[in-house]
Design a protein around this motif. Sequence first.
Motif, PDB file in Angstrom:
ATOM      1  N   GLY A 123       0.813  -1.223   0.000  1.00  0.00           N
ATOM      2  CA  GLY A 123       0.000   0.000   0.000  1.00  0.00           C
ATOM      3  C   GLY A 123       0.841   1.266   0.000  1.00  0.00           C
ATOM      4  O   GLY A 123       0.509   2.259  -0.665  1.00  0.00           O
ATOM      5  N   PHE A 124       1.949   1.229   0.784  1.00  0.00           N
ATOM      6  CA  PHE A 124       2.814   2.418   0.831  1.00  0.00           C
ATOM      7  C   PHE A 124       3.472   2.672  -0.527  1.00  0.00           C
ATOM      8  O   PHE A 124       3.571   3.811  -0.982  1.00  0.00           O
ATOM      9  CB  PHE A 124       3.872   2.222   1.917  1.00  0.00           C
ATOM     10  N   LEU A 125       3.894   1.590  -1.184  1.00  0.00           N
ATOM     11  CA  LEU A 125       4.488   1.718  -2.510  1.00  0.00           C
ATOM     12  C   LEU A 125       3.470   2.291  -3.497  1.00  0.00           C
ATOM     13  O   LEU A 125       3.809   3.151  -4.333  1.00  0.00           O
ATOM     14  CB  LEU A 125       5.004   0.367  -3.002  1.00  0.00           C
ATOM     15  N   THR A 126       2.235   1.807  -3.396  1.00  0.00           N
ATOM     16  CA  THR A 126       1.182   2.324  -4.286  1.00  0.00           C
ATOM     17  C   THR A 126       0.982   3.816  -4.080  1.00  0.00           C
ATOM     18  O   THR A 126       0.827   4.589  -5.050  1.00  0.00           O
ATOM     19  CB  THR A 126      -0.139   1.578  -4.020  1.00  0.00           C
ATOM     20  N   MET A 127       0.998   4.279  -2.813  1.00  0.00           N
ATOM     21  CA  MET A 127       0.824   5.698  -2.535  1.00  0.00           C
ATOM     22  C   MET A 127       1.997   6.515  -3.085  1.00  0.00           C
ATOM     23  O   MET A 127       1.815   7.580  -3.684  1.00  0.00           O
ATOM     24  CB  MET A 127       0.694   5.925  -1.024  1.00  0.00           C
ATOM     25  N   VAL A 128       3.219   6.000  -2.894  1.00  0.00           N
ATOM     26  CA  VAL A 128       4.403   6.706  -3.386  1.00  0.00           C
ATOM     27  C   VAL A 128       4.362   6.841  -4.912  1.00  0.00           C
ATOM     28  O   VAL A 128       4.640   7.902  -5.489  1.00  0.00           O
ATOM     29  CB  VAL A 128       5.689   5.984  -2.932  1.00  0.00           C
ATOM     30  N   VAL A 129       3.993   5.730  -5.570  1.00  0.00           N
ATOM     31  CA  VAL A 129       3.922   5.751  -7.034  1.00  0.00           C
ATOM     32  C   VAL A 129       2.848   6.729  -7.506  1.00  0.00           C
ATOM     33  O   VAL A 129       3.028   7.449  -8.489  1.00  0.00           O
ATOM     34  CB  VAL A 129       3.668   4.332  -7.575  1.00  0.00           C
ATOM     35  N   SER A 130       1.701   6.766  -6.799  1.00  0.00           N
ATOM     36  CA  SER A 130       0.627   7.683  -7.168  1.00  0.00           C
ATOM     37  C   SER A 130       1.071   9.137  -7.025  1.00  0.00           C
ATOM     38  O   SER A 130       0.820   9.977  -7.896  1.00  0.00           O
ATOM     39  CB  SER A 130      -0.611   7.415  -6.311  1.00  0.00           C
TER      40      SER A 130
END
Length: 283
Positions: A204-211
């Motif tokens: 989830g954290f990676l998804t937020m960073v990528v977004s």
Amino acid sequence: MAADAALLADLPLFAALRPEELDLLAQAVDLRRLQPGETLFKAGDPGEAMYIVVSGEIEISVVDRAGQKIVLTGRHRGDVFGELAMLDEGTRTATATAIIPTDLLELDRADLLLLVTRKPEAALHLLGAMGAMTRKADLLLRTRVARNVQDEIDDQRSLLERLTDWIAAFSGSMTFLLINAGWFAVWIYLNVSGRASFDPYPFGFLTMVVSLEAIILSILVLLAQNRQAAKDHIRDDVEYEINVKAELEIAHLHEKVEELSDDFRQRLDRMEALLRTSAEKRP
């Protein structure tokens, strides 16, 4: 309308004159009032007087061969203009138009002779005004040469705009793609293998960073596109100027060719006439 001596005393050109000299000059010069948009004189008009701005603003402009208006300068309180045509007794080389309600002092050659006689330093002031106009015209001639679009844009960029352009350009490179792929792989490997657990599956954290990265990069790309659109607009203007100049040069060449053709035909006609006369004189 006659001028007032107190009005003349407030202007730099007449500041050194004595009261009796100001009174004498005030009786000779005229005060003119112009409304906004009113033209004082046009290019080609006879130059019989020079003017000093008492209040308001005068726009000095010319029209080039392409029909475009070129503003040479603006004249404000205390500025002198129109002296060139008066001194050489030629026609006006530019057009003077009032921008706002404007009061002017009008001096003809007799008034100028009286002023220079009373205050020789006034001649230097007039020469300085003419020199400033010449410098302005030289600058305009240099800037009206075809411009380099890249220099036109780059010279005006701020540090933030330069950084934005660099990030937008870098984000579209293969290096940026490989860097992102590499740290995505390392991030996923550390969390899947158990070596680290700061962002377990489903990341989830990676998804937020990528977004967040995608949002920031999209904004930077849009800013770069806006700057590119501005650059394209300047490029269109430069291409238009070049086309106009090319058309003018071609028209000028046509005129020269026609002049040469006419001269050549006239020479042929004279030669034929001479040959005909010589043939008739033979026995």
